[in-house]
Structure formats: structure tokens, C-alpha cells
Scaffold this motif. Structure first.
Motif, PDB file in Angstrom:
ATOM      1  N   PHE A   1      19.599  -4.947  17.683  1.00 42.39           N
ATOM      2  CA  PHE A   1      19.284  -4.817  16.251  1.00 42.39           C
ATOM      3  C   PHE A   1      19.030  -3.336  15.931  1.00 42.39           C
ATOM      4  CE2 PHE A   1      17.452  -8.823  17.909  1.00 42.39           C
ATOM      5  CZ  PHE A   1      18.270  -9.729  17.250  1.00 42.39           C
ATOM      6  N   PRO A   2      20.055  -2.505  15.991  1.00 42.84           N
ATOM      7  CA  PRO A   2      19.847  -1.054  15.872  1.00 42.84           C
ATOM      8  C   PRO A   2      19.329  -0.601  14.512  1.00 42.84           C
ATOM      9  CG  PRO A   2      22.191  -1.585  15.825  1.00 42.84           C
ATOM     10  CD  PRO A   2      21.474  -2.849  16.205  1.00 42.84           C
ATOM     11  N   ALA A   3      19.568  -1.384  13.485  1.00 45.61           N
ATOM     12  CA  ALA A   3      19.161  -0.963  12.141  1.00 45.61           C
ATOM     13  C   ALA A   3      17.937  -1.718  11.642  1.00 45.61           C
ATOM     14  CB  ALA A   3      20.325  -1.157  11.165  1.00 45.61           C
ATOM     15  N   LYS A   4      17.254  -2.414  12.532  1.00 45.27           N
ATOM     16  CA  LYS A   4      16.160  -3.275  12.074  1.00 45.27           C
ATOM     17  C   LYS A   4      14.882  -3.018  12.868  1.00 45.27           C
ATOM     18  CE  LYS A   4      17.129  -7.361  10.603  1.00 45.27           C
ATOM     19  NZ  LYS A   4      17.536  -8.788  10.498  1.00 45.27           N
ATOM     20  N   HIS A   5      13.773  -2.911  12.140  1.00 50.64           N
ATOM     21  CA  HIS A   5      12.444  -2.878  12.739  1.00 50.64           C
ATOM     22  C   HIS A   5      11.729  -4.147  12.292  1.00 50.64           C
ATOM     23  CE1 HIS A   5       8.911  -0.902  14.529  1.00 50.64           C
ATOM     24  NE2 HIS A   5       8.225  -1.502  13.569  1.00 50.64           N
ATOM     25  N   PHE A   6      11.098  -4.838  13.230  1.00 54.24           N
ATOM     26  CA  PHE A   6      10.486  -6.128  12.917  1.00 54.24           C
ATOM     27  C   PHE A   6       9.027  -5.940  12.505  1.00 54.24           C
ATOM     28  CE2 PHE A   6      14.050  -7.184  15.673  1.00 54.24           C
ATOM     29  CZ  PHE A   6      14.683  -8.143  14.887  1.00 54.24           C
TER      30      PHE A   6
ATOM     31  N   ALA B   1       0.827  -1.209   0.000  1.00 52.54           N
ATOM     32  CA  ALA B   1       0.000   0.000   0.000  1.00 52.54           C
ATOM     33  C   ALA B   1       0.861   1.259   0.000  1.00 52.54           C
ATOM     34  CB  ALA B   1      -0.929  -0.002   1.212  1.00 52.54           C
ATOM     35  N   ALA B   2       2.090   1.124   0.522  1.00 49.03           N
ATOM     36  CA  ALA B   2       3.025   2.256   0.531  1.00 49.03           C
ATOM     37  C   ALA B   2       3.809   2.358  -0.774  1.00 49.03           C
ATOM     38  CB  ALA B   2       3.983   2.120   1.704  1.00 49.03           C
ATOM     39  N   GLY B   3       3.479   1.505  -1.751  1.00 50.27           N
ATOM     40  CA  GLY B   3       4.105   1.577  -3.063  1.00 50.27           C
ATOM     41  C   GLY B   3       5.294   0.663  -3.264  1.00 50.27           C
ATOM     42  N   MET B   4       5.600  -0.196  -2.295  1.00 50.76           N
ATOM     43  CA  MET B   4       6.738  -1.103  -2.435  1.00 50.76           C
ATOM     44  C   MET B   4       6.336  -2.314  -3.275  1.00 50.76           C
ATOM     45  SD  MET B   4       8.274  -1.151   1.433  1.00 50.76           S
ATOM     46  CE  MET B   4       8.518   0.357   2.371  1.00 50.76           C
ATOM     47  N   THR B   5       7.192  -2.679  -4.202  1.00 50.20           N
ATOM     48  CA  THR B   5       6.944  -3.879  -5.010  1.00 50.20           C
ATOM     49  C   THR B   5       7.906  -5.009  -4.645  1.00 50.20           C
ATOM     50  OG1 THR B   5       8.374  -2.989  -6.749  1.00 50.20           O
ATOM     51  CG2 THR B   5       5.989  -2.584  -6.946  1.00 50.20           C
ATOM     52  N   GLU B   6       9.082  -4.651  -4.159  1.00 50.84           N
ATOM     53  CA  GLU B   6      10.039  -5.626  -3.642  1.00 50.84           C
ATOM     54  C   GLU B   6      10.469  -5.166  -2.256  1.00 50.84           C
ATOM     55  OE1 GLU B   6      13.262  -6.352  -6.273  1.00 50.84           O
ATOM     56  OE2 GLU B   6      11.995  -7.167  -7.871  1.00 50.84           O
ATOM     57  N   TYR B   7      10.388  -6.044  -1.292  1.00 49.78           N
ATOM     58  CA  TYR B   7      10.624  -5.636   0.092  1.00 49.78           C
ATOM     59  C   TYR B   7      10.979  -6.852   0.942  1.00 49.78           C
ATOM     60  CZ  TYR B   7       5.785  -7.217   0.015  1.00 49.78           C
ATOM     61  OH  TYR B   7       4.650  -7.958  -0.203  1.00 49.78           O
ATOM     62  N   GLU B   8      11.560  -6.555   2.102  1.00 51.80           N
ATOM     63  CA  GLU B   8      11.914  -7.592   3.065  1.00 51.80           C
ATOM     64  C   GLU B   8      10.935  -7.556   4.221  1.00 51.80           C
ATOM     65  OE1 GLU B   8      16.149  -9.280   3.979  1.00 51.80           O
ATOM     66  OE2 GLU B   8      15.839  -7.482   5.188  1.00 51.80           O
ATOM     67  N   LEU B   9      10.515  -8.718   4.664  1.00 54.68           N
ATOM     68  CA  LEU B   9       9.681  -8.851   5.853  1.00 54.68           C
ATOM     69  C   LEU B   9      10.557  -9.373   6.983  1.00 54.68           C
ATOM     70  CD1 LEU B   9       6.491 -10.490   4.276  1.00 54.68           C
ATOM     71  CD2 LEU B   9       6.671  -8.160   5.176  1.00 54.68           C
ATOM     72  N   ASN B  10      10.745  -8.556   8.004  1.00 52.24           N
ATOM     73  CA  ASN B  10      11.582  -8.938   9.140  1.00 52.24           C
ATOM     74  C   ASN B  10      10.724  -9.606  10.206  1.00 52.24           C
ATOM     75  OD1 ASN B  10      14.100  -7.886   8.187  1.00 52.24           O
ATOM     76  ND2 ASN B  10      13.306  -5.828   8.584  1.00 52.24           N
ATOM     77  N   PHE B  11      11.086 -10.831  10.530  1.00 51.96           N
ATOM     78  CA  PHE B  11      10.296 -11.671  11.432  1.00 51.96           C
ATOM     79  C   PHE B  11      11.155 -12.055  12.636  1.00 51.96           C
ATOM     80  CE2 PHE B  11       8.694 -16.292  11.961  1.00 51.96           C
ATOM     81  CZ  PHE B  11       7.857 -15.933  13.012  1.00 51.96           C
ATOM     82  N   LEU B  12      10.718 -11.652  13.823  1.00 57.01           N
ATOM     83  CA  LEU B  12      11.423 -11.976  15.064  1.00 57.01           C
ATOM     84  C   LEU B  12      10.680 -13.083  15.793  1.00 57.01           C
ATOM     85  CD1 LEU B  12      13.649 -11.315  17.192  1.00 57.01           C
ATOM     86  CD2 LEU B  12      12.012  -9.710  18.214  1.00 57.01           C
ATOM     87  N   ASP B  13      11.374 -14.167  16.069  1.00 58.41           N
ATOM     88  CA  ASP B  13      10.822 -15.299  16.817  1.00 58.41           C
ATOM     89  C   ASP B  13      11.386 -15.219  18.230  1.00 58.41           C
ATOM     90  OD1 ASP B  13       9.442 -17.628  17.319  1.00 58.41           O
ATOM     91  OD2 ASP B  13      10.869 -18.945  16.294  1.00 58.41           O
ATOM     92  N   ALA B  14      10.533 -14.800  19.180  1.00 62.71           N
ATOM     93  CA  ALA B  14      11.038 -14.455  20.505  1.00 62.71           C
ATOM     94  C   ALA B  14      10.099 -14.983  21.597  1.00 62.71           C
ATOM     95  CB  ALA B  14      11.167 -12.934  20.616  1.00 62.71           C
TER      96      ALA B  14
END
Length: 279
Positions: free
Chosen positions: A185-190, A98-111
Motif C-alpha cells: 500500500f505505497p500511497a496509503k497510511h492507516f 484538529a488539523a482543520g479537515m472537515t471532510e476526510y477518509e479514515l483508513n482502517f487496516l484489519d490485520a
């Protein structure tokens, strides 16, 4: 001369008997305790969970059954949870598109990720069904060095079986430590955080801290909701009591709620929550 604090003297059968003054007793009873319901002198959290894995206190041999407990064996519960995780990842995917991304990474934290027993199969199923432009990045963490050591030993083979998923090295950390996810993980939002069975094994003070850390680090949370919750009961790290974050004092409302097969003791459900929550 007799000197007496907090009471009066009575003579009884040749002995001196002290009767405390009523107002003094009431004053003592009204004083707050020096510690909470769970003492700060309890066993350190990592030590408690390392002991569980080292001594197989939750059962399992790590080959045919998970050492993280029966809830982590491959079966209806983990299959249901995997489906809910996939739905949460789809929600995150739709937001990116919806934000216009066509290729993107999904960050998944298993905690916590425990001994990584059932998750490889789940990652394989998820990867085969994600939108074409999405690539999944998986990060597992656990408070137990023993658990992360077991999981790390499986990472290479799991990575080979799901090449479209990036499985990051497992990390040992205490989810309740203030700001731990941002520092680690300073550069990552999950996009999605999965947290099953962690809250029910931690003292309430740590539960609040864990949820607070999730609020700072993620967008969506998949969490078990034990509607047989005993939120008023506190425990030591590694012990058990069912917990329900939709009930007081949390009162969080999930986007959806899926009934799980574990009814005895927990009445377990799996919910998808939009972060931040009431921690």
C-alpha cells in the motif's frame, strides 16, 4: 599408542572407558545453540494457516460460526472489540479535525481479517456513528489464501449493506515480511490498525517483525492484550500462547484498556496504542 581428544583413558573390566575431560565438557556446554527455540525449518507461515482454514482446525462452518476460531464468532468479545475499534477511529477523526479537515477518509487496516465473519456488522455500526465529514475505507489482509478467498466471496454483499464504507479487495500477505505494508500500500497510511489474535499464533521473532511493520504503516493500533501472557514461551506458526505487549520485553503502555469476556487461558483485554510501539 592410544590417541585421545577431549578425555582420558580408564581401564575397567577389560574394556577401555573414556572419561571426558571436565574442562572440555564445560566448554561444550557453554556453546550457544545453532538455532533458536523455534527452528527455521518449521512449516512456512502461509502453509500453516492455510492448513488451519482448509482442515477447519479452529472449528466453525463459516455460516453459523467463524472458521477463524471461536473468538471471531458474533458475541460479546467481538462486540467489545468493535466498540474499541470505534473509539480508536474517533481518536483519528479528532486528530484530522484538529488539523482543520472537515471532510476526510479514515483508513482502517484489519490485520488479520480472517474469514470476515463478524466485521461486516461492525462496519455497519461504526459507519452510522462516525462524524459527518468522515468516510471509512476498510482494508482486510490475511496470511492465508484460503481465508482471503472466503472473505473476498463476502465482499460484494457486505459492500452493498454498508454503502458508506469502501471495502477494498482482500489481500494475502505475511505481516512479518519486512516492509510488506509499505510495498503493498505505497500511497496509503492507516489511521487505525486492528490486530486481534495474530501475535498469539506467531513465533516471537515474527511478533517483533509484525509490530515493526505496524510502526511504519499506522497511527493507532487496536490489539488484544492477554494479561495471562506467556511472553517467554515460543511457538511455531499456527500454535497458541497468550501474549501481552504491555509486559516485558515490550512494555508498551496503552491509551486505554477494555476488559474482554475471554478469561480462560488468555484473560483477554483490548487496548488502543499510539504508534510507534516498542517492537
Amino acid at each position: 599408542m592410544w590417541l585421545l581428544c577431549l578425555g582420558t583413558l580408564w581401564w575397567c573390566a577389560g574394556a577401555i572407558v573414556v572419561k571426558p575431560a571436565l574442562n572440555a565438557v564445560n566448554a561444550l556446554n557453554s556453546l550457544p545453540p545453532c538455532t533458536g527455540p523455534v527452528s527455521l525449518l518449521q512449516e512456512p507461515v502461509q502453509d500453516a494457516f492455510d492448513k488451519i482454514y482448509t482442515k477447519h482446525l479452529w472449528g466453525g462452518d463459516g455460516v453459523t460460526r467463524s472458521r477463524s476460531g471461536p473468538g471471531s464468532n458474533i458475541g460479546r468479545a467481538t462486540e467489545t472489540l468493535c466498540s474499541v475499534i470505534f473509539e480508536a477511529l474517533l481518536k483519528a477523526s479528532k486528530e484530522k479535525e484538529a488539523a482543520g479537515m472537515t471532510e476526510y477518509e479514515l483508513n482502517f487496516l484489519d490485520a488479520p481479517s480472517g474469514d470476515f465473519f463478524w466485521m461486516p456488522g461492525c462496519l455497519s455500526r461504526i459507519a452510522s456513528r462516525l462524524p459527518a465529514g468522515a468516510r471509512l475505507n476498510y482494508q482486510g489482509v490475511d496470511v492465508s489464501d484460503v481465508a482471503t478467498g472466503i472473505a473476498e466471496g463476502k465482499r460484494a454483499s457486505a459492500q452493498a449493506s454498508v454503502p458508506t464504507v469502501t471495502i477494498e479487495p482482500f489481500k494475502t500477505l505475511n505481516l512479518a515480511e519486512a516492509g510488506i505494508l509499505g510495498r503493498t500500500f505505497p500511497a496509503k497510511h492507516f489511521d487505525v490498525i486492528n490486530c486481534r489474535d495474530a501475535l498469539q499464533h506467531n513465533a516471537m521473532e515474527l511478533v517483533h517483525a509484525i509490530l515493526g511493520n505496524f510502526n511504519l504503516a499506522g497511527t493507532w493500533l487496536v490489539n488484544d492484550v492477554d494479561t495471562a501472557g506467556a511472553n517467554g514461551k515460543d511457538i511455531r506458526a499456527g500454535q497458541f500462547r497468550p501474549i501481552d505487549i504491555t509486559a516485558p520485553p515490550f512494555n508498551n503502555v496503552p491509551e486505554c484498556l477494555q476488559a474482554g469476556p475471554v478469561r480462560r487461558r488468555e484473560n483477554e483485554h483490548f487496548g488502543i496504542f499510539k504508534l510507534p510501539l516498542t517492537a
